[in-house]
Motif scaffolding. Sequence first.
Motif, PDB file in Angstrom:
ATOM      1  N   GLN A 105       0.812  -0.941   0.207  1.00 37.02           N
ATOM      2  CA  GLN A 105      -0.590  -0.093   0.294  1.00 37.02           C
ATOM      3  C   GLN A 105       0.896   1.328  -0.087  1.00 37.02           C
ATOM      4  OE1 GLN A 105      -2.720   0.791   3.306  1.00 37.02           O
ATOM      5  NE2 GLN A 105      -4.612   0.314   1.339  1.00 37.02           N
ATOM      6  N   VAL A 106       1.837   1.554   1.036  1.00 38.85           N
ATOM      7  CA  VAL A 106       3.015   2.176   0.863  1.00 38.85           C
ATOM      8  C   VAL A 106       3.469   2.470  -0.488  1.00 38.85           C
ATOM      9  CG1 VAL A 106       5.291   3.158   2.197  1.00 38.85           C
ATOM     10  CG2 VAL A 106       3.338   2.450   3.128  1.00 38.85           C
ATOM     11  N   PHE A 107       3.893   1.530  -1.196  1.00 39.95           N
ATOM     12  CA  PHE A 107       4.631   1.582  -2.194  1.00 39.95           C
ATOM     13  C   PHE A 107       3.788   2.236  -3.248  1.00 39.95           C
ATOM     14  CE2 PHE A 107       5.662  -0.336  -6.459  1.00 39.95           C
ATOM     15  CZ  PHE A 107       7.402   0.184  -6.731  1.00 39.95           C
ATOM     16  N   PHE A 108       2.527   2.101  -3.585  1.00 41.84           N
ATOM     17  CA  PHE A 108       1.661   1.539  -4.926  1.00 41.84           C
ATOM     18  C   PHE A 108       1.200   3.537  -4.672  1.00 41.84           C
ATOM     19  CE2 PHE A 108       1.890  -2.569  -5.738  1.00 41.84           C
ATOM     20  CZ  PHE A 108       1.773  -2.635  -6.877  1.00 41.84           C
ATOM     21  N   LEU A 109       0.877   3.828  -3.441  1.00 40.12           N
ATOM     22  CA  LEU A 109       0.294   5.251  -2.721  1.00 40.12           C
ATOM     23  C   LEU A 109       1.047   5.696  -3.344  1.00 40.12           C
ATOM     24  CD1 LEU A 109      -2.052   6.686  -1.963  1.00 40.12           C
ATOM     25  CD2 LEU A 109      -1.527   6.130  -0.013  1.00 40.12           C
ATOM     26  N   VAL A 110       2.534   5.777  -2.731  1.00 43.15           N
ATOM     27  CA  VAL A 110       3.826   6.467  -3.035  1.00 43.15           C
ATOM     28  C   VAL A 110       4.627   6.610  -4.519  1.00 43.15           C
ATOM     29  CG1 VAL A 110       6.419   7.873  -2.439  1.00 43.15           C
ATOM     30  CG2 VAL A 110       4.487   6.311  -0.713  1.00 43.15           C
ATOM     31  N   PHE A 111       3.513   5.577  -5.257  1.00 43.45           N
ATOM     32  CA  PHE A 111       4.240   5.904  -7.003  1.00 43.45           C
ATOM     33  C   PHE A 111       3.737   6.331  -7.372  1.00 43.45           C
ATOM     34  CE2 PHE A 111       3.345   3.260 -10.410  1.00 43.45           C
ATOM     35  CZ  PHE A 111       3.614   3.775 -11.494  1.00 43.45           C
ATOM     36  N   PHE A 112       2.132   6.368  -7.173  1.00 41.86           N
ATOM     37  CA  PHE A 112       0.540   7.248  -8.190  1.00 41.86           C
ATOM     38  C   PHE A 112       0.510   8.230  -7.454  1.00 41.86           C
ATOM     39  CE2 PHE A 112      -1.142   2.718  -8.040  1.00 41.86           C
ATOM     40  CZ  PHE A 112      -1.159   2.372  -9.629  1.00 41.86           C
TER      41      PHE A 112
END
Length: 272
Positions: free
Chosen positions: A69-76
């Motif tokens: 969740q952290v990875f994808f939220l920061v990515f987007f």
Amino acid sequence: LGLYLAALLGNGLIITAIACDHRLHTPMYFFLLNLSILDLGSISTTVPKSMANSLRDTRAISYSGCAAQVFFLVFFISAEYFLLTVMAYDRFVAICRPLHYSTLMGSRACVKMAAAAWGTGFLNAVLHTAGTFSIPLCQGNAVEQFFCEIAQILKLSCSDSYLREAGVIVVSTCLVLGCFVFIVLSYVQIFTAVLRIPSEQGRHKAFSTCLPHMVVVSLFVSTLIFAHLKPPSISSPALDLVMAVLYSVVPPAVNPLIYSMRNKELKDALRK
């Protein structure tokens, strides 16, 4: 659920309209297509899991799920911000350098700029996720948020162990400020050029293509900055929750409305 459905419907319609209408195959709409995809990604990272937990009356998320969740939220979110910077450059070239527009904003250049935004977002997400989840957590496992937010996870870390992630945050902040200065300078030159346009119709057309982008940038940046840089004295779980909703849930839901409201070409394509 209402905001999530609005985001799915609005962004889905914009993606379909731009993909299907050949008149919208221009740099501005190509970037708007990418923005809608990123908006769908960012809201789908947090809201469905939160809704599922609510229906099951649980607050649990696995460690790997939290990291994802952290990875994808920061990515987007990072990719969206860098894309908004690219969109400011597109409007600057269209209004201040119109004779060079087709040369500077050719299809290959647009693909490279969009790929750079996605790639920078990916790199930023890798650094933040690695920095956050390499820290030992000593303060329990309860994250005071409806998704895994870096600021809330850092509150669970041991006192001096989050310096590595703090360094990554400082670098990211400098990058964000650099992009913000670029966007502001671009719009100063855009408004200077627009005010020199002799016809009122020309000024109106120029403003109508720029104002939606300005509103989106202002909403996105102001909520993000306030959420992460507000003084600890005014911080509270309720305020943290409201600010998180404002920067992670509201923009993907309202961006399609902002972009289509004053855009005749897009409205015609959506009707079609």
